[in-house]
Write a protein that holds these residues in place. Structure first.
Motif, PDB file in Angstrom:
ATOM      1  N   UNK A  22       0.793  -1.242   0.000  1.00  0.00           N
ATOM      2  CA  UNK A  22       0.000   0.000   0.000  1.00  0.00           C
ATOM      3  C   UNK A  22       0.818   1.282   0.000  1.00  0.00           C
ATOM      4  N   UNK A  23       2.113   1.189   0.337  1.00  0.00           N
ATOM      5  CA  UNK A  23       2.927   2.403   0.469  1.00  0.00           C
ATOM      6  C   UNK A  23       2.213   3.383   1.406  1.00  0.00           C
ATOM      7  N   UNK A  24       2.160   4.666   1.043  1.00  0.00           N
ATOM      8  CA  UNK A  24       1.608   5.667   1.956  1.00  0.00           C
ATOM      9  C   UNK A  24       0.086   5.680   2.036  1.00  0.00           C
ATOM     10  N   UNK A  25      -0.583   4.816   1.280  1.00  0.00           N
ATOM     11  CA  UNK A  25      -2.023   4.661   1.501  1.00  0.00           C
ATOM     12  C   UNK A  25      -2.285   4.181   2.925  1.00  0.00           C
ATOM     13  N   UNK A  26      -1.267   3.580   3.519  1.00  0.00           N
ATOM     14  CA  UNK A  26      -1.339   3.145   4.916  1.00  0.00           C
ATOM     15  C   UNK A  26      -1.787   4.274   5.828  1.00  0.00           C
TER      16      UNK A  26
ATOM     17  N   UNK B 293       3.634   6.044  -3.014  1.00  0.00           N
ATOM     18  CA  UNK B 293       4.643   5.677  -4.015  1.00  0.00           C
ATOM     19  C   UNK B 293       5.804   4.945  -3.346  1.00  0.00           C
ATOM     20  N   UNK B 294       6.131   3.794  -3.903  1.00  0.00           N
ATOM     21  CA  UNK B 294       7.332   3.051  -3.541  1.00  0.00           C
ATOM     22  C   UNK B 294       7.765   2.267  -4.769  1.00  0.00           C
ATOM     23  N   UNK B 295       9.071   2.013  -4.929  1.00  0.00           N
ATOM     24  CA  UNK B 295       9.497   1.194  -6.072  1.00  0.00           C
ATOM     25  C   UNK B 295       8.794  -0.167  -6.095  1.00  0.00           C
ATOM     26  N   UNK B 296       8.580  -0.742  -4.912  1.00  0.00           N
ATOM     27  CA  UNK B 296       7.943  -2.063  -4.850  1.00  0.00           C
ATOM     28  C   UNK B 296       6.426  -1.988  -5.019  1.00  0.00           C
TER      29      UNK B 296
END
Length: 476
Positions: A87-91, A273-276
Motif C-alpha cells: 500500500x505504500x503511503x495509503x497506509x 509511491x514506492x518502487x515495490x
C-alpha cells in the motif's frame, strides 16, 4: 362375535393407516419445501447482489483497481482487487482514521517529536540506504497539535508525522499502535490486510488489497474531519516552538488547479509511491449527482525497458477511469413498484385458485447508457403454492433482475390482493393433518394392538370354557 369384529376392524385400520401414512408423507414434503423456501428466501433478501461488473474501453495500466459507486452501492470495475499488494503511503489513511476516532479534541491534544523517531528515520535513509522518504519538515522536539500533525501526515505524506502519531496513541509503543491498526482493519472487513508500520515504508509483510483499501477509505470518509483534511491542498501551521511557520501542500496533483493532472470533480484522498508498490492513489469524485470511490494501486513507474514515465500513471489512470464512468453510466429504472410479475396457486380458498404477485418497490440501477431497461430479464422466485388467508402486501418471494446472465439486483414480491380462507377447506386440511400426525397413528396402532390382545384373550377364554364343559362318560 368378538373374533369376527377383530377380523373386520384390523384390515380397515391397516388401510386407513397406510392411506394416512401416504398423506402425511405428502404433507410433510410440502411443509419442508415451504420451510426450505422461506429459509433460502430470507438468506437471499439479506444480501444485495451485485455480480455485474464492466470493463473500460482502454487497457488499464494499474495492477490493482477497485471502482465503486457510493450512491447506488454498485461495483463498477475491479482488477485483481483481492490480490495482495503493497500500500505504500495509503497506509496513512488508517493512521489518520484511528487518530480521528481516538482523539477527543484535535486542537488541545499536543504531540512532540521524540528523538528515537528521528534516529530511526536517519538510520532508514542513510545508514541502511533505503532511499529518501517523504517528510513534513518537522524537527526533533517540535510540538504540534493533533490537527496540525494530521495535516502533516496527509498533505505532504510526512513519515515522521505517522510515527509521532503512532507513538502518542500507542502510549510510547509503535507496536501497540500497529496492533490497533490491524484490529480496526478486521473490524471494517479488511481481512486481507496486515500492517507492520503506521506510514507504509516498505516491508514484505506490510500488505493489503485494493478492496480492503476501499473498505478502509469508505469508512474514513464518514468520520468527521477526515474529508476536510484530505481535500485541503495547502495548509500553514503558524508559529511552533521550532519554526516561524510550516507550509504543507498536497501530493495529490489532481486537486491542484495549476497542475496538468487537475480534475475538478476529485477530492482527496491519499497518494502512495514506492518502487515495490508502484504509484498508488485512493480518491473520490462527484459529478452530475454521482459519487465514486476508487482505489488505484501498482500503476507503473517505468516502461518495459526501464525508462521512467514522464507522467504519473496513478493520476493518468484515475482520470481515464473517472472520465469513463461519468460519461458512460446513468441510473435507470429497471422495474416499477406494483408491477404484476407472476401468480401463485392458492389453497384453502374457494374464492380464488391463484393470487397475483407484484413488486413491492421501484428498482433502479446504475447501467451503461446504451443498455435499455427492457434488456434486463425478470425472474420471479416464488413458492409453488400458498395457503389462504393472504393479505395484500404480504411478502411471498423476490424478483431477480438479470443482465447478460448476471444478477444486478433483487426486489421483494408481495401479494397483490387479499383472499380469505374457506372454513370448510381449513377444517378438512386440519383433519388431514390430524390423520397424518404421529399421535393419531400411535393411537390407531394402540387400538389395533388392544383389539388383537382382547381377541386373543377371548379366544383363549372360550377355549378353556369348552374344555372344562366337556366331561367324558364313564362305562358302567
Amino acid at each position: 362375535m368378538h373374533c369376527a369384529g377383530a377380523r373386520w376392524f384390523a384390515p380397515m385400520v391397516g388401510n386407513l393407516f397406510r392411506k394416512g401414512g401416504f398423506q402425511v408423507k405428502k404433507n410433510c414434503l410440502m411443509v419442508a419445501a415451504v420451510f426450505l423456501f422461506q429459509v433460502v428466501l430470507g438468506s437471499f433478501l439479506t444480501v444485495t447482489a451485485q455480480a455485474q461488473s464492466y470493463s473500460p474501453p482502454h487497457e488499464v495500466s494499474a495492477q490493482y483497481v477497485y471502482l465503486y459507486n457510493l450512491d447506488t452501492e454498485t461495483l463498477i470495475y475491479e482488477k485483481n482487487s483481492n490480490e495482495a499488494a503493497y500500500p505504500a503511503s495509503l497506509t496513512k489513511i488508517m493512521t489518520c482514521l484511528l487518530a480521528l476516532e481516538m482523539t477527543e479534541d484535535l486542537d488541545s491534544t499536543l504531540l512532540t517529536y521524540p528523538l528515537y523517531i528521528q534516529d530511526f528515520l536517519y538510520d532508514y535513509q542513510y545508514v541502511k540506504k533505503n532511499g529518501a522518504v517523504s517528510l513534513a519538515g518537522l524537527s526533533m522536539g517540535e510540538t504540534l497539535s493533533m490537527r496540525q500533525m494530521l495535516y502533516a501526515l496527509m498533505l505532504p505524506s510526512g513519515n515522521e508525522a505517522a510515527l509521532i502519531i503512532a507513538d502518542y496513541l500507542g502510549g510510547g509503543s509503535q507496536q501497540t499502535f500497529i496492533e490497533m491498526m490491524n484490529k480496526r482493519a478486521k473490524e471494517l472487513g479488511a481481512n486481507n490486510t496486515n500492517f507492520v508500520n503506521p506510514n507504509g515504508l516498505f516491508d514484505e509483510s506490510h500488505t493489503t488489497t485494493a478492496k480492503d483499501m476501499f473498505l478502509i477509505a469508505r469508512h474514513a470518509m464518514s468520520v468527521p474531519g477526515f474529508m476536510d483534511i484530505v481535500s485541503t491542498t495547502s495548509y500553514e501551521t503558524g508559529p511552533t516552538n521550532k519554526h516561524d511557520n510550516l507550509t504543507w501542500r498536497t501530493t495529490n496533483q489532481m486537486m491542484v488547479p495549476a497542475s496538468s493532472y487537475y480534475y475538478p470533480a476529485l477530492q482527496g484522498i491519499k497518494t502512495g509511491t514506492l518502487p515495490q508498490a508502484g504509484k498508488c492513489l485512493v480518491s473520490t469524485a462527484s459529478k452530475d449527482g454521482f459519487t465514486y470511490l476508487m482505489v488505484v494501486m501498482g500503476a507503473p513507474m517505468a516502461d518495459s525497458g526501464g525508462n521512467a514515465y514522464a507522467q504519473d500513471m496513478n493520476f493518468s489512470e484515475t482520470k481515464r477511469l473517472y472520465d469513463w464512468v461519468f460519461d458512460t453510466f446513468k441510473v435507470k429504472a429497471l422495474v416499477e413498484k406494483g408491477k404484476y410479475v407472476s401468480e401463485v396457486e392458492l389453497k384453502l380458498s374457494m374464492d380464488k385458485d391463484f393470487v397475483q404477485v407484484m413488486t413491492a418497490e421501484r428498482f433502479t440501477a446504475l447501467l451503461p447508457d446504451d443498455i435499455e431497461a427492457s434488456s434486463v430479464t425478470l425472474v420471479p422466485v416464488v413458492p409453488e403454492s400458498l395457503n389462504a388467508p393472504i393479505q395484500k402486501g404480504d411478502e411471498v418471494g423476490y424478483l431477480r433482475l438479470l443482465l447478460s446472465g448476471d444478477e444486478v439486483g433483487q426486489v421483494k414480491l408481495v401479494a397483490a390482493e387479499s383472499v380469505a380462507e374457506t372454513p370448510v377447506l381449513v377444517f378438512l386440511e386440519k383433519f388431514k393433518s390430524i390423520l397424518g400426525s404421529f399421535w393419531f397413528k400411535f393411537a390407531v396402532v394402540l387400538v389395533v394392538l388392544l383389539i388383537i390382545l382382547y381377541s386373543f384373550w377371548m379366544i383363549m377364554r372360550n377355549k378353556r370354557r369348552r374344555t372344562s364343559s366337556y366331561r367324558p362318560r364313564r362305562r358302567l
